[in-house]
Design a protein around this motif. Structure first.
Motif, PDB file in Angstrom:
ATOM      1  N   ILE A 136     -47.674  92.812  63.907  1.00 35.15           N
ATOM      2  CA  ILE A 136     -48.509  92.381  65.432  1.00 35.15           C
ATOM      3  C   ILE A 136     -48.697  93.643  66.070  1.00 35.15           C
ATOM      4  CG2 ILE A 136     -48.451  91.325  67.387  1.00 35.15           C
ATOM      5  CD1 ILE A 136     -46.658  88.899  66.070  1.00 35.15           C
ATOM      6  N   TYR A 137     -47.700  94.647  66.188  1.00 32.54           N
ATOM      7  CA  TYR A 137     -47.970  95.753  66.796  1.00 32.54           C
ATOM      8  C   TYR A 137     -48.994  96.661  66.064  1.00 32.54           C
ATOM      9  CZ  TYR A 137     -46.976 100.358  68.876  1.00 32.54           C
ATOM     10  OH  TYR A 137     -47.007 101.539  69.552  1.00 32.54           O
ATOM     11  N   LEU A 138     -48.830  96.627  64.754  1.00 33.48           N
ATOM     12  CA  LEU A 138     -49.916  97.530  63.959  1.00 33.48           C
ATOM     13  C   LEU A 138     -51.206  96.820  64.407  1.00 33.48           C
ATOM     14  CD1 LEU A 138     -48.271  97.814  60.546  1.00 33.48           C
ATOM     15  CD2 LEU A 138     -48.733  99.677  61.936  1.00 33.48           C
ATOM     16  N   ILE A 139     -51.355  95.585  64.440  1.00 28.10           N
ATOM     17  CA  ILE A 139     -52.669  94.875  64.669  1.00 28.10           C
ATOM     18  C   ILE A 139     -53.176  95.375  66.289  1.00 28.10           C
ATOM     19  CG2 ILE A 139     -53.843  92.729  65.191  1.00 28.10           C
ATOM     20  CD1 ILE A 139     -51.919  91.679  62.989  1.00 28.10           C
ATOM     21  N   ASP A 140     -52.349  95.391  66.984  1.00 28.25           N
ATOM     22  CA  ASP A 140     -52.670  95.629  68.224  1.00 28.25           C
ATOM     23  C   ASP A 140     -52.932  97.160  68.892  1.00 28.25           C
ATOM     24  OD1 ASP A 140     -52.418  92.990  69.018  1.00 28.25           O
ATOM     25  OD2 ASP A 140     -50.236  93.141  69.934  1.00 28.25           O
ATOM     26  N   THR A 141     -52.378  97.865  67.643  1.00 32.15           N
ATOM     27  CA  THR A 141     -52.719  99.586  68.033  1.00 32.15           C
ATOM     28  C   THR A 141     -53.537 100.078  66.845  1.00 32.15           C
ATOM     29  OG1 THR A 141     -50.525  99.842  66.817  1.00 32.15           O
ATOM     30  CG2 THR A 141     -50.474  99.650  69.335  1.00 32.15           C
ATOM     31  N   ASN A 142     -54.397  99.157  66.381  1.00 30.35           N
ATOM     32  CA  ASN A 142     -55.524  99.630  65.369  1.00 30.35           C
ATOM     33  C   ASN A 142     -56.643 100.673  65.575  1.00 30.35           C
ATOM     34  OD1 ASN A 142     -56.604  99.743  62.701  1.00 30.35           O
ATOM     35  ND2 ASN A 142     -57.098  97.376  62.696  1.00 30.35           N
ATOM     36  N   SER A 143     -55.962 101.599  65.740  1.00 35.24           N
ATOM     37  CA  SER A 143     -56.832 102.924  66.171  1.00 35.24           C
ATOM     38  C   SER A 143     -57.047 103.888  65.081  1.00 35.24           C
ATOM     39  CB  SER A 143     -56.455 103.481  67.443  1.00 35.24           C
ATOM     40  OG  SER A 143     -56.927 104.799  67.782  1.00 35.24           O
ATOM     41  N   GLU A 144     -58.272 104.261  64.759  1.00 31.02           N
ATOM     42  CA  GLU A 144     -58.581 105.178  63.672  1.00 31.02           C
ATOM     43  C   GLU A 144     -57.553 106.571  63.970  1.00 31.02           C
ATOM     44  OE1 GLU A 144     -62.160 105.509  62.622  1.00 31.02           O
ATOM     45  OE2 GLU A 144     -62.529 103.317  61.863  1.00 31.02           O
ATOM     46  N   ASN A 145     -57.526 107.049  65.392  1.00 25.22           N
ATOM     47  CA  ASN A 145     -57.175 108.226  65.251  1.00 25.22           C
ATOM     48  C   ASN A 145     -55.817 108.425  66.042  1.00 25.22           C
ATOM     49  OD1 ASN A 145     -59.764 109.351  64.892  1.00 25.22           O
ATOM     50  ND2 ASN A 145     -60.522 108.731  66.467  1.00 25.22           N
ATOM     51  N   GLN A 146     -55.327 107.433  66.399  1.00 22.64           N
ATOM     52  CA  GLN A 146     -53.845 107.364  67.002  1.00 22.64           C
ATOM     53  C   GLN A 146     -52.687 107.367  65.877  1.00 22.64           C
ATOM     54  OE1 GLN A 146     -52.814 104.039  69.445  1.00 22.64           O
ATOM     55  NE2 GLN A 146     -50.697 104.583  69.813  1.00 22.64           N
ATOM     56  N   ILE A 147     -52.305 108.477  65.807  1.00 20.67           N
ATOM     57  CA  ILE A 147     -51.155 108.727  64.649  1.00 20.67           C
ATOM     58  C   ILE A 147     -49.665 107.824  65.233  1.00 20.67           C
ATOM     59  CG2 ILE A 147     -49.454 110.339  63.445  1.00 20.67           C
ATOM     60  CD1 ILE A 147     -51.904 112.153  63.769  1.00 20.67           C
ATOM     61  N   LEU A 148     -49.334 106.964  64.353  1.00 19.18           N
ATOM     62  CA  LEU A 148     -48.146 106.251  64.744  1.00 19.18           C
ATOM     63  C   LEU A 148     -46.711 107.164  64.463  1.00 19.18           C
ATOM     64  CD1 LEU A 148     -49.133 103.220  62.678  1.00 19.18           C
ATOM     65  CD2 LEU A 148     -49.306 103.383  65.368  1.00 19.18           C
ATOM     66  N   THR A 149     -45.758 106.729  65.061  1.00 20.67           N
ATOM     67  CA  THR A 149     -44.408 107.504  64.992  1.00 20.67           C
ATOM     68  C   THR A 149     -43.681 107.171  63.874  1.00 20.67           C
ATOM     69  OG1 THR A 149     -43.156 105.877  66.350  1.00 20.67           O
ATOM     70  CG2 THR A 149     -44.835 107.562  67.439  1.00 20.67           C
ATOM     71  N   LYS A 150     -42.730 108.202  63.908  1.00 19.62           N
ATOM     72  CA  LYS A 150     -41.460 107.760  62.710  1.00 19.62           C
ATOM     73  C   LYS A 150     -40.524 106.695  63.017  1.00 19.62           C
ATOM     74  CE  LYS A 150     -39.342 111.361  60.798  1.00 19.62           C
ATOM     75  NZ  LYS A 150     -38.685 112.666  60.715  1.00 19.62           N
TER      76      LYS A 150
END
Length: 433
Positions: A24-38
């Motif tokens: 759900i978090y991945l769906i809510d933060t579906n931004s092409e330029n926002q790099i996710l964290t370790k």
């Protein structure tokens, strides 16, 4: 004994809970330029692994209702593993010690991470939909960005631990590690290429010539080298030695690149590769191929991972020779020349193989001439001079390790009889075969 659907679903709710929160978090933060964290990738890896194990334990691989959900959890796990390693590379780029700052590599590394991340984000809604279809409880409490802070920083604590007492032992350790690294580079050279492959060429390579098994083998060899360096070189102090820091950087970056590549190849070979399946397996395979474009995934594995793995290994080779020459023990030996036929192809090749096996510099002195003992061409050139000037003995000087084996070789007439036929080599030289 078969488990009832309701009983299994209750357990699936429990093992899916943290996993679906990540989805759900991945769906809510579906931004092409926002790099996710370790930290997010760590949560996703752990949760998907736990769920996958649970599903496998209960036979989901062989159940029409649950097989797709199981494959999706495997998809997320392997992509998250590759994303974690790729994110690590980006986080560490500012700390790696290389002679040049490769801006192209940095850009391609960032693009690669965003592509893998995009795979995760386009798969997430499919997972949520499948969970709803199976009647799995969907968490109402959501993760927020504050739960997944980035740990990347340009700052370090003061380096105030050094043990410089045992420099002789450290030299031996450096020599062993550097020699092993050169041997690894030599074995990896079969994968070397200098112009990126097109789609057709990649399909011809994978999995026939380039596959998970081969890449993971080199990954483990690099891991062992890095571990040896961290165990036996770092405690003796290396922070002031720029070349050693550069060597450690070469180990590390190639190791992590191969981690990314190994996970992607595993996913491709196990879940995307077009193999004949039963209908239910084939249908799932086709869906996954639509979600995760295999051509893009393989392009990353080959034209980014394999390309740059060789690039950094290749640049590390010259550095490793320099480090060896600074740390090896040097000596010299005087030996006879090959009887009857002199330094023709076979003796020259065996000499060069010995020198290249150890990696340290060795020169051959013949009369007034000095020749590179690692070069077959140089040795054959020396052979002409030796024959012309009727020289009966030569001197080898340089890496003591090579000289020990060169003396053994000279004592058996450089591996051939008096009419030029090869003879068995002693066990000390078995690596020449």
């Amino acid at each position: 004994m078969a488990i009832s659907y309701q009983s299994f679903k209750k357990r699936a709710d429990i093992f899916s809970f943290e996993y679906l929160k990540c989805i759900i978090y991945l769906i809510d933060t579906n931004s092409e330029n926002q790099i996710l964290t370790k930290k997010l990738y760590t949560h996703l890896i752990s949760a998907s692994h736990l769920l996958e194990d649970f599903l496998d334990f209960h036979g989901a691989k062989n159940n029409r209702d649950w097989f797709f959900y199981r494959e999706l959890s495997a998809t997320m796990r392997h992509l998250a593993l590759s994303a974690y390693s790729q994110k690590h590379i980006l986080n560490r780029l500012g700390f790696y010690e290389f002679k040049t700052d490769d801006k192209i590599f940095k850009k391609e590394s960032c693009d690669t991470l965003l592509t893998i991340q995009n795979f995760l984000q386009i798969t997430a809604p499919v997972i949520l939909k499948q969970a709803e279809k199976l009647g799995i409880f969907i968490p109402e409490i959501k993760y927020k960005s504050k739960h997944f802070p980035d740990i990347a920083t340009g700052e370090c604590l003061e380096h105030n631990i050094d043990n410089l007492d045992n420099k002789d032992q450290q030299k031996k350790n450096i020599i062993n590690i550097a020699s092993d690294f050169l041997e690894l580079i030599e074995k990896f050279e079969k994968f070397a290429f200098y112009e990126k492959y097109d789609k057709k060429q990649i399909k011809e390579l994978v999995p026939l010539n380039v596959n998970e098994v081969e890449i993971r083998r080199f990954e483990m060899l690099l891991h062992n080298l890095q571990s040896a360096f961290d165990s036996y070189v770092i405690p003796s102090g290396y922070q002031s030695d720029k070349k050693l820091k550069q060597l450690r950087s070469h180990f590390s970056i190639v190791f992590h690149i191969l981690q990314v590549m190994g996970r992607l190849l595993h996913f491709y070979e196990r879940h995307l590769h077009n193999i004949e399946f039963k209908d239910v397996y084939k249908n799932v395979n086709e869906i996954l191929n639509k979600l995760i474009n295999p051509d893009i995934l393989l392009d990353i594995a080959i034209n980014y991972c394999l390309f740059y793995a060789w690039e950094f290994l290749s640049s590390g080779k010259k550095l490793t020779f320099e480090i060896l020459d600074e740390n090896i023990n040097r000596s010299s030996i005087k030996v006879g020349i090959p009887q009857k036929r002199g330094f023709h192809t076979r003796p020259s090749l065996l000499i060069a193989k010995i020198v290249n096996h150890y990696g340290g510099q060795v020169k051959m002195l013949a009369g007034e001439g000095e020749f590179d003992a690692s070069s077959v061409l140089d040795l054959q050139w020396a052979g002409g001079k030796i024959k012309k000037e009727n020289i009966q003995q030569v001197i080898f000087k340089g890496d003591s390790r090579s000289l020990v084996d060169l003396k053994i070789l000279a004592n058996i007439n450089y591996g051939e009889d008096l009419i030029g036929k090869s003879i068995p080599l002693p066990k000390e030289l078995s690596y020449l075969k």
